[in-house]
Scaffold this active site. Structure first.
Site, mmCIF file in Angstrom:
data_model
loop_
_atom_site.group_PDB
_atom_site.id
_atom_site.type_symbol
_atom_site.label_atom_id
_atom_site.label_comp_id
_atom_site.label_asym_id
_atom_site.label_seq_id
_atom_site.Cartn_x
_atom_site.Cartn_y
_atom_site.Cartn_z
ATOM 1 N N GLU A 1 0.095 -8.377 11.353
ATOM 2 C CA GLU A 1 0.359 -7.312 10.565
ATOM 3 C C GLU A 1 0.710 -7.714 9.122
ATOM 4 O O GLU A 1 1.895 -8.359 9.196
ATOM 5 C CB GLU A 1 0.882 -6.165 11.091
ATOM 6 N N GLN B 1 0.899 -1.252 -0.133
ATOM 7 C CA GLN B 1 0.112 -0.016 0.129
ATOM 8 C C GLN B 1 0.888 1.394 0.133
ATOM 9 O O GLN B 1 1.993 1.220 0.108
ATOM 10 C CB GLN B 1 -0.788 -0.082 1.266
ATOM 11 N N ASP C 1 -8.536 -5.205 13.248
ATOM 12 C CA ASP C 1 -8.376 -3.770 13.308
ATOM 13 C C ASP C 1 -7.611 -3.287 11.738
ATOM 14 O O ASP C 1 -6.617 -3.216 11.670
ATOM 15 C CB ASP C 1 -7.068 -3.580 14.322
ATOM 16 N N SER C 2 -8.756 -3.481 10.935
ATOM 17 C CA SER C 2 -8.243 -3.360 9.323
ATOM 18 C C SER C 2 -8.465 -2.044 8.956
ATOM 19 O O SER C 2 -9.148 -0.943 9.429
ATOM 20 C CB SER C 2 -9.254 -4.296 8.817
ATOM 21 N N THR C 3 -7.919 -1.918 7.725
ATOM 22 C CA THR C 3 -8.055 -0.561 6.814
ATOM 23 C C THR C 3 -9.600 -0.793 6.332
ATOM 24 O O THR C 3 -10.462 -1.895 6.605
ATOM 25 C CB THR C 3 -7.206 -0.416 5.796
ATOM 26 N N ASP C 4 -10.042 0.148 5.491
ATOM 27 C CA ASP C 4 -11.181 -0.034 4.758
ATOM 28 C C ASP C 4 -11.170 -1.352 3.981
ATOM 29 O O ASP C 4 -10.271 -1.998 3.369
ATOM 30 C CB ASP C 4 -11.579 1.254 3.814
ATOM 31 N N PRO D 1 -5.705 -4.645 0.479
ATOM 32 C CA PRO D 1 -5.241 -5.678 1.103
ATOM 33 C C PRO D 1 -6.354 -5.947 2.300
ATOM 34 O O PRO D 1 -6.193 -7.423 2.702
ATOM 35 C CB PRO D 1 -3.874 -5.106 1.991
ATOM 36 N N GLY E 1 -3.287 -12.275 7.841
ATOM 37 C CA GLY E 1 -4.358 -12.417 8.776
ATOM 38 C C GLY E 1 -5.265 -13.559 8.502
ATOM 39 O O GLY E 1 -5.509 -14.478 9.531
ATOM 40 N N HIS F 1 -8.758 3.073 19.458
ATOM 41 C CA HIS F 1 -7.930 1.817 20.644
ATOM 42 C C HIS F 1 -8.404 1.383 21.736
ATOM 43 O O HIS F 1 -8.453 0.078 21.917
ATOM 44 C CB HIS F 1 -6.306 2.279 20.464
HETATM 45 N N1 AG3 Z 1 -8.026 1.270 10.903
HETATM 46 C C1 AG3 Z 1 -9.250 1.709 10.500
HETATM 47 C C2 AG3 Z 1 -9.425 2.741 9.755
HETATM 48 C C3 AG3 Z 1 -10.446 3.190 8.774
HETATM 49 C C4 AG3 Z 1 -10.402 4.487 8.393
HETATM 50 N N2 AG3 Z 1 -11.107 4.488 7.187
HETATM 51 C C5 AG3 Z 1 -10.991 5.682 6.700
HETATM 52 N N3 AG3 Z 1 -10.072 6.848 7.069
HETATM 53 N N4 AG3 Z 1 -11.308 5.843 5.539
HETATM 54 C C6 AG3 Z 1 -7.412 1.971 11.844
HETATM 55 C C7 AG3 Z 1 -6.106 1.552 12.251
HETATM 56 C C8 AG3 Z 1 -5.824 1.996 13.602
HETATM 57 N N5 AG3 Z 1 -5.151 0.954 14.286
#
Ligand code: AG3
Length: 276
Positions: free
Chosen positions: A109, A34, A157-160, A164, A141, A65
């Site tokens: 991760e 990414q 605790d993922s991204t959108d 990935p 994961g 968190h």
């Molecule tokens: N992960 C989730 C963040 C999603 C935010 N989305 C966005 N900004 N479009 C957070 C990781 C923190 N440990």
């Protein structure tokens, strides 16, 4: 001195954005997985961005968190084995290790570069990664969970759900999490904004329901995420309720309180309806 007029913009949808004026760019690189940016902002301190999406900032990281960890952990009397899928900044691990019964906190991760950047630029967030109870795995994961067993809590605790993290929102992933959890075990996943991501919330619920009879949602205010109003989805094989220790625990938090442990599940009508 004149303030720098450089801005970071997250295009949250194709018609909505969040802009932050930045004082400095500390890192900008394309990893194997990414695009990553670390910047110093005026309003929120340091900012971590992945693929154009705000992941965390110094000033509001505590909300996310604390809420993604303490809420599930306080449903159990004595959580011991906990895993975080994603969450390379280490913030969730820091909160999990505030629970004295936890003896293993695994961070899974996929992108080591995120952990490296967290250690370098976000020392207050990544602080617990060197704790002897913390185990960091740089791997996918989805693969890792297939062989995991006897976990009390698994935090996604993922991204959108693009790039990935896409597979982290799918029913077969939730089914393999169910196998990795004890009978009392709890899954929590960040589930985006009830204002902007209603279809996703509905489909996550359907996916979790294929593996868990009990699925609920709770909410928190996170100013740098799209709409500022965020949700977390919790799933379990048995009904859950806050453990007695949730009322008496002396744990250092800034958002979570014993009352929020219950109040976070009190949903505005339009949010509750997403689960029906
Ligand atoms: N992960 C989730 C963040 C999603 C935010 N989305 C966005 N900004 N479009 C957070 C990781 C923190 N440990």
């Amino acid at each position: 001195m004149k303030k720098r007029q450089t801005w970071f913009t997250e295009y949250q949808t194709d018609s909505l954005s969040l802009g932050l004026r930045i004082d400095d760019i500390l890192a900008s690189e394309t990893t194997e997985f990414q695009d990553m940016l670390v910047a110093q902002t005026e309003t929120f301190g340091r900012l971590l961005v992945l693929d154009g999406a705000v992941q965390t900032t110094d000033k509001d990281e505590f909300v996310y968190h604390e809420m993604i960890t303490h809420v599930p952990l306080f449903m159990l009397d004595a959580p011991k084995k906990v895993a975080v899928i994603g969450g390379g900044d280490g913030g969730a691990i820091r909160e999990i290790l505030k629970h004295p019964t936890v003896d293993e906190a695994h961070l899974v991760e996929i992108d080591q570069k995120v952990v490296d950047a967290a250690r370098k630029f976000f020392p207050a967030i990544s602080v617990a990664l060197d704790d002897p109870k913390a185990h960091v795995h740089y791997t996918d994961g989805i693969e890792w969970v297939r062989n995991a067993r006897d976990f009390d809590v698994i935090v996604v605790d993922s991204t959108d759900p693009v790039g990935p993290a896409e597979g982290l929102f799918q029913a077969d992933f939730y089914q393999s999490i169910a196998r990795a959890l004890t009978d009392q075990g709890i899954l929590v996943a960040q589930s985006e904004s009830p204002f902007l991501h209603q279809d996703l919330i509905r489909s996550m619920k359907e996916g979790m329901k294929t593996a868990f009879p009990y699925v609920t949602l709770y909410v928190a205010a996170i100013p740098t995420y799209p709409s500022g109003f965020w949700s977390f989805m919790m799933a379990s094989k048995q009904p859950v309720k806050p453990a007695d220790r949730a009322r008496t625990a002396s744990i250092a938090t800034r958002y979570w309180t014993p009352a929020i442990q219950e109040a976070a599940f009190v949903l505005p009508r339009f949010v509750g309806e997403l689960l029906q």
